[in-house]
Design an enzyme around this catalytic site. Structure first.
Site, PDB file in Angstrom:
ATOM      1  N   ASN A 136       4.137  -2.761  -9.877  1.00  0.00           N
ATOM      2  CA  ASN A 136       3.212  -3.038  -8.097  1.00  0.00           C
ATOM      3  C   ASN A 136       3.117  -5.166  -8.645  1.00  0.00           C
ATOM      4  O   ASN A 136       3.348  -5.749  -7.354  1.00  0.00           O
ATOM      5  CB  ASN A 136       1.636  -3.543  -8.221  1.00  0.00           C
ATOM      6  CG  ASN A 136       0.905  -3.834  -9.122  1.00  0.00           C
ATOM      7  OD1 ASN A 136       1.531  -4.595 -10.192  1.00  0.00           O
ATOM      8  ND2 ASN A 136      -0.450  -3.657  -8.679  1.00  0.00           N
ATOM      9  N   HIS A 138       2.556  -6.633 -10.983  1.00  0.00           N
ATOM     10  CA  HIS A 138       1.838  -7.872 -11.529  1.00  0.00           C
ATOM     11  C   HIS A 138       2.495  -8.776 -12.830  1.00  0.00           C
ATOM     12  O   HIS A 138       3.464  -7.854 -13.114  1.00  0.00           O
ATOM     13  CB  HIS A 138       0.468  -7.426 -11.920  1.00  0.00           C
ATOM     14  CG  HIS A 138       0.263  -6.342 -12.757  1.00  0.00           C
ATOM     15  ND1 HIS A 138      -1.004  -5.708 -12.624  1.00  0.00           N
ATOM     16  CD2 HIS A 138       1.149  -6.225 -13.837  1.00  0.00           C
ATOM     17  CE1 HIS A 138      -0.520  -4.749 -14.142  1.00  0.00           C
ATOM     18  NE2 HIS A 138       0.465  -5.164 -14.676  1.00  0.00           N
ATOM     19  N   GLU A 143      -2.477  -9.179 -10.076  1.00  0.00           N
ATOM     20  CA  GLU A 143      -2.321  -8.628  -8.947  1.00  0.00           C
ATOM     21  C   GLU A 143      -1.686  -9.068  -7.830  1.00  0.00           C
ATOM     22  O   GLU A 143      -2.051 -10.670  -7.301  1.00  0.00           O
ATOM     23  CB  GLU A 143      -3.454  -7.767  -8.931  1.00  0.00           C
ATOM     24  CG  GLU A 143      -4.260  -7.066 -10.018  1.00  0.00           C
ATOM     25  CD  GLU A 143      -3.801  -6.134 -10.737  1.00  0.00           C
ATOM     26  OE1 GLU A 143      -2.160  -5.653 -10.229  1.00  0.00           O
ATOM     27  OE2 GLU A 143      -4.198  -5.242 -11.437  1.00  0.00           O
TER      28      GLU A 143
END
Length: 243
Positions: A136, A138, A143
């Site tokens: 994602n 990160h 995050e």
């Protein structure tokens, strides 16, 4: 940001280990932050081999932990600390007083983060960071949506991170939170290498290279770093724009 594409994982690991060795050669007591995970293991093993051959001396280096799953420690399967001890600290016999890691088993995780921030300041900052990019985007447990101005903090883990993280364990684990250095630490480090390998990371590499720099894509912050490098193997780079 510099972008380097190596032919395969072996060459990628070789380049990353040489980068670390160059930093240590320039500053023998360098403060290093090395991400745990599958991708950097090859670089760690090459670095250990270089040390055993007398090509680099890491005995004076200080090591700062990047992140850890909440509730896990050195003896726990899948912990970041366990991997770093097994792959780096124990083979190189790094003294404990040169290791600065989160105690993710503490009942005061926020206090652990504050202590880590103070420690890094006392050490004079981080000289070199080797990090990876999650599926994602990160970095550590920063995050999507994490502020670029954040220092060490307790993180609520994204669903993607919770799912992908299961690969480090032989039985299902409840992975909800973690502790991590912040993106401000990355921005303030003197040098950072974002190491990405494999075709399964091609989509996120494409986003890192082609999308705007955004807190929704934490790994994009490396593009702003004056001494940042995106280090890829050919499979990870297959969708990246060729300028």
């Amino acid at each position: 940001m510099q972008t380097i594409i190596e032919s395969d994982y072996e060459a990628l690991s070789e380049r990353a280990s040489e980068w670390i060795a160059k930093c240590v050669s320039d500053k023998p007591d360098a403060v290093l932050c090395l991400a745990a995970g599958a991708t950097p293991v090859g670089a760690f093993r090459k670095l250990v081999s270089m040390a055993r051959e007398g090509k680099v001396d890491l005995s004076k280096c200080r090591f700062v932990g990047l992140d850890e799953w909440a509730g896990l420690g050195r003896e726990d399967e899948g912990s970041c600390k366990r991997l770093l001890y097994e792959e780096i600290f124990e083979p190189l016999q790094i003294p404990e007083d040169q290791l600065y890691m989160f105690d993710a088993c503490s009942e005061d995780l926020a206090g652990q983060c504050q202590a880590m921030n103070r420690r890094i300041e006392t050490l004079g900052g981080i000289d070199f960071m080797l990090v990876g990019a999650g599926m994602n985007g990160h970095i550590g447990f920063n995050e999507p949506g994490t502020s670029f101005d954040t220092y060490a903090h307790v993180a609520n883990l994204d669903e993607v991170t919770q799912q992908v993280g299961q690969k480090y364990f032989t039985k299902p684990m409840r992975l909800r939170t973690g502790v991590t250095l912040g993106l401000r630490h990355l921005a303030e480090s003197r040098s950072v290498v974002l190491m990405v390998s494999g075709s399964h990371k091609a989509d996120i590499v494409e986003r890192i290279v082609n999308e705007g720099i955004s807190e929704q894509l934490p790994a994009s912050l490396v593009r702003k770093h004056p001494n940042g490098c995106l280090l890829l193997d050919s499979e990870a780079a297959v969708k990246a724009r060729k300028d």
